[in-house]
Scaffold this active site. Sequence first.
Site, short mmCIF file in Angstrom:
data_model
loop_
_atom_site.label_atom_id
_atom_site.label_comp_id
_atom_site.label_asym_id
_atom_site.label_seq_id
_atom_site.Cartn_x
_atom_site.Cartn_y
_atom_site.Cartn_z
N LYS A 112 72.75 12.78 70.55
CA LYS A 112 72.86 14.03 69.80
C LYS A 112 71.49 14.64 69.50
CE LYS A 112 77.49 13.31 68.10
NZ LYS A 112 77.80 11.99 68.73
C1 PLP Z 1 78.90 11.76 69.57
C2 PLP Z 1 78.84 10.53 70.46
C3 PLP Z 1 79.68 10.38 71.58
C4 PLP Z 1 80.75 11.40 71.94
O1 PLP Z 1 80.22 12.60 72.43
P1 PLP Z 1 81.14 13.94 72.51
O2 PLP Z 1 80.19 15.01 72.87
O3 PLP Z 1 81.74 14.10 71.14
O4 PLP Z 1 82.18 13.71 73.55
C5 PLP Z 1 79.53 9.26 72.37
N1 PLP Z 1 78.61 8.29 72.06
C6 PLP Z 1 77.78 8.40 71.00
C7 PLP Z 1 76.81 7.32 70.71
C8 PLP Z 1 77.86 9.52 70.16
O5 PLP Z 1 77.04 9.61 69.10
#
Ligand code: PLP
Length: 462
Positions: A112
């Site tokens: 993120k």
């Molecule tokens: C947020 C997250 C996901 C999922 O990603 P999306 O964009 O919501 O599909 C997968 N793995 C980790 C470690 C995350 O923080």
Amino acid sequence: MRYISTRGQAPALSFEEVVLTGMASDGGLYVPEEIPMLSHDDLAAMAGLSYAEIAFRVMKPYVNGEIDDATFRGIVEEAYATFSHDAVVPLNQLDANHFLLELFHGPTLAFKDVALQLLGRILDHFLQKRGERAVIMGATSGDTGSAAIEGCRHCDNLDIFILHPHQRVSEVQRRQMTTVLADNVFNVAIEGNFDDAQAMVKASFADQGFLDGTRLVAVNSINWARIMAQIVYYVASAVALGAPHRAVSFCVPSANFGNVFAGYMAKRMGLPVTQFIIATNANDILHRTLADNDFSKQELVATLAPSMDIVVSSNFERLLFEAYERDGAAVKALLERFQSEPSALAEAPLARLRESFASHSVSDATILEVIREAHHRTQEILDPHTATGYRAAEQARADAATPVITLATAHPAKFAEAVVKAGFPGVPLPPHMDDLLEREERYSVLPAELSAVQRFVVENRR
Ligand SMILES: *Cc1c(COP(=O)(O)O)cnc(C)c1O
């Protein structure tokens, strides 16, 4: 370039407006009106460029000249200078044709950061230009809160308030938020659970009167700029493996679908991608929809891959809009029905999705098995989210000849519980974080009462 809503009724917006707005007024999500193309030559010319330069070229058409080139270049360079690896998102080859794309070298060790390091800076730029300030509010059970805080801590025109459930997030996750001692960062521990925190944030967005006209901004994954930032690493990694001269496949550990939707955008822009494999944990709505056309909500299950624990995938709406050939009324009807009863996609849209997407769901027991097996075969310790991807890539890839890139969405040190359960002594935090458990923390504990939270926001915003 304008942005239009997936439900077809909200007004079209500029890039600046879409970044500041979040959800469309008709309940839909914003998508670009036309998809800009990267030609064969554009892609070929990216070979050997830095990540920041590729990012600038991929995102420029979406920004639509609303930030001048030199300023936008500077924003991009600053955002990715916060990553601890010089390649920003390095590729790690596991075997002859399976690669890991390590998206976890940012400040909070999860993917993120790629989007939020950029989004905070873009928001700050537009607010500065308008002479406005804004308040960000969000609720978190872990990853998003810390990435949002790190993305906004240096933003002069933003104050960020992140609510987490008191004593219900792991110590590492809490400290990643509460040890950021910037003047514009406010951590609030709510005496309640995540749903209480989430409900108070939602109520604040629904009725913003308590802020006397100050703009409230959402940085959750429905913000278009987050998708835009994520398109870049699909392009950069495919180019590193030979695009546009050779196609690749991607496997993406998925929840709200923001990450893999960005990959789909890269394909629509012209990147040669054979297959997207969606990996889910036991919360498998995406897998059930693709495999069995079972588009229905099920009870939330707490898994070893908690950042993928969801009931509904908010960004899936953006893909439905494409699958239904941009028929906003059809998307609106489907999603309104889905809110109250089990639903199914129409045949033609489902067939369209199956041309590009495959899926696989992975249980907690399998996550542990995969962490052990991957270590045995490759010496890598995978985090539990990445482990779902590793298994899904092997199970669902269409052919062994096309390279598959599994997105490593978090650093294993961040999810030590699963790693220890798999039989390993744990993974040390990287050097820039190894004193995390000794750093000073700052947060306020508040009751789960909307009025108390809103009073706190009004009294503390700058
Ligand atoms: C947020 C997250 C996901 C999922 O990603 P999306 O964009 O919501 O599909 C997968 N793995 C980790 C470690 C995350 O923080």
